[in-house]
Enzyme design. Structure first.
Site, PDB file in Angstrom:
ATOM      1  CG  ASP A  58      12.349 -69.167  18.675  1.00 12.50           C
ATOM      2  OD1 ASP A  58      12.579 -67.946  18.686  1.00 12.50           O
ATOM      3  OD2 ASP A  58      13.172 -70.022  19.054  1.00 12.50           O
ATOM      4  CG  ASP A 127       5.560 -65.751  23.706  1.00 13.07           C
ATOM      5  OD1 ASP A 127       6.722 -65.521  23.323  1.00 13.07           O
ATOM      6  OD2 ASP A 127       5.258 -65.951  24.903  1.00 13.07           O
ATOM      7  CD  GLU A 130       9.126 -66.289  18.803  1.00  7.61           C
ATOM      8  OE1 GLU A 130      10.329 -65.995  18.662  1.00  7.61           O
ATOM      9  OE2 GLU A 130       8.681 -66.865  19.821  1.00  7.61           O
TER      10      GLU A 130
END
EC number: 3.1.26.3
Length: 241
Positions: A58, A127, A130
């Protein structure tokens, strides 16, 4: 005698070919694609799941996108840069890219998560994407991560600048489909909330005349509603085949 290649090894090789990034340390790739639900179902094996890599990815993603749009759009004030970055690195954007490379196929998921459509869930795909960025950074340093991010995010950035809508609003799509057939009100209902306040999971149903058309799960009520609408659309399309 040739060593037997297991299914997991084949899948990891396949995703590397698809993304055109070959890992020096294949364990990093497997780590990035391991969901917490899988680790929880195999606790005795003490499997490490991808949330820490997601945290790292991220940060790398934000840095790379920020640098790119800062240089690419020199006339944008800080506020416009912030809005553009937020549009580009949002969950729908990242899950859209994850679907482009069929990332859900390569995830290690728990049986429960698998059964409830985890491979297509927006939050899980975003998710995992990332986490994959984080793994590439650890494996090949910042230049490799930057190349990977810009390969997939540059078209998204350009579309965002030009006002092109890439991400489907499933709720609006469902409403449009139903309006062609019936004029009844669509209702979204939260049927279950689980987990701590900082990491809640919402279970939602979409109904028409008290008939459940689809069910969804998400980290927010809005995400769960979108997931339920997507489920309803898929069900309708299957019934029409």
């Amino acid at each position: 005698m040739l060593r037997k290649i297991d299914t997991r090894e084949i899948l990891l090789k396949e995703i590397q070919e698809k993304t055109e990034y070959k890992f020096s340390d294949i364990h990093l790739l497997n780590w990035a694609l391991t969901h917490s639900s899988y680790a929880n179902e195999h606790k005795k094996q003490k499997i490490v799941y991808n949330e820490r890599l997601e945290f790292l990815g991220d940060s790398i993603l934000g840095l790379v996108v920020s640098e790119y749009i800062f240089i690419k759009y020199p006339n944008y004030p800080e506020g416009d840069l912030t809005k553009l970055r937020a549009t580009v690195v949002c969950e729908p954007s990242l899950s859209y890219i994850a679907r482009q490379i069929d990332l859900g196929k390569y995830l290690l998921l728990g049986k429960g998560e698998e059964a409830t459509g985890g491979r297509e869930r927006v939050s899980i795909l975003a998710d995992a994407f990332e986490a994959l960025i984080g793994a590439i950074y650890l494996d090949g340093k910042i230049e490799s991560a930057k190349t990977f991010v810009l390969k997939y995010l540059t078209p998204v950035i350009e579309n965002a600048v030009n006002g092109v809508e890439l991400f489907i609003d499933h709720k609006t799509h469902l409403q449009e489909l139903l309006q062609k057939k019936i004029k009844c009100k669509i209702e979204y209902r939260v049927v279950l909330e689980e987990g701590p306040d900082h990491n809640k999971i919402f279970h939602t149903e979409v109904l028409v005349k008290d008939e459940v058309l689809g069910k969804g799960i998400g980290k927010s009520k809005k995400e769960a509603e979108q997931d339920a609408a997507r489920s309803a659309i898929n069900r309708m399309e299957d019934n029409n085949e």
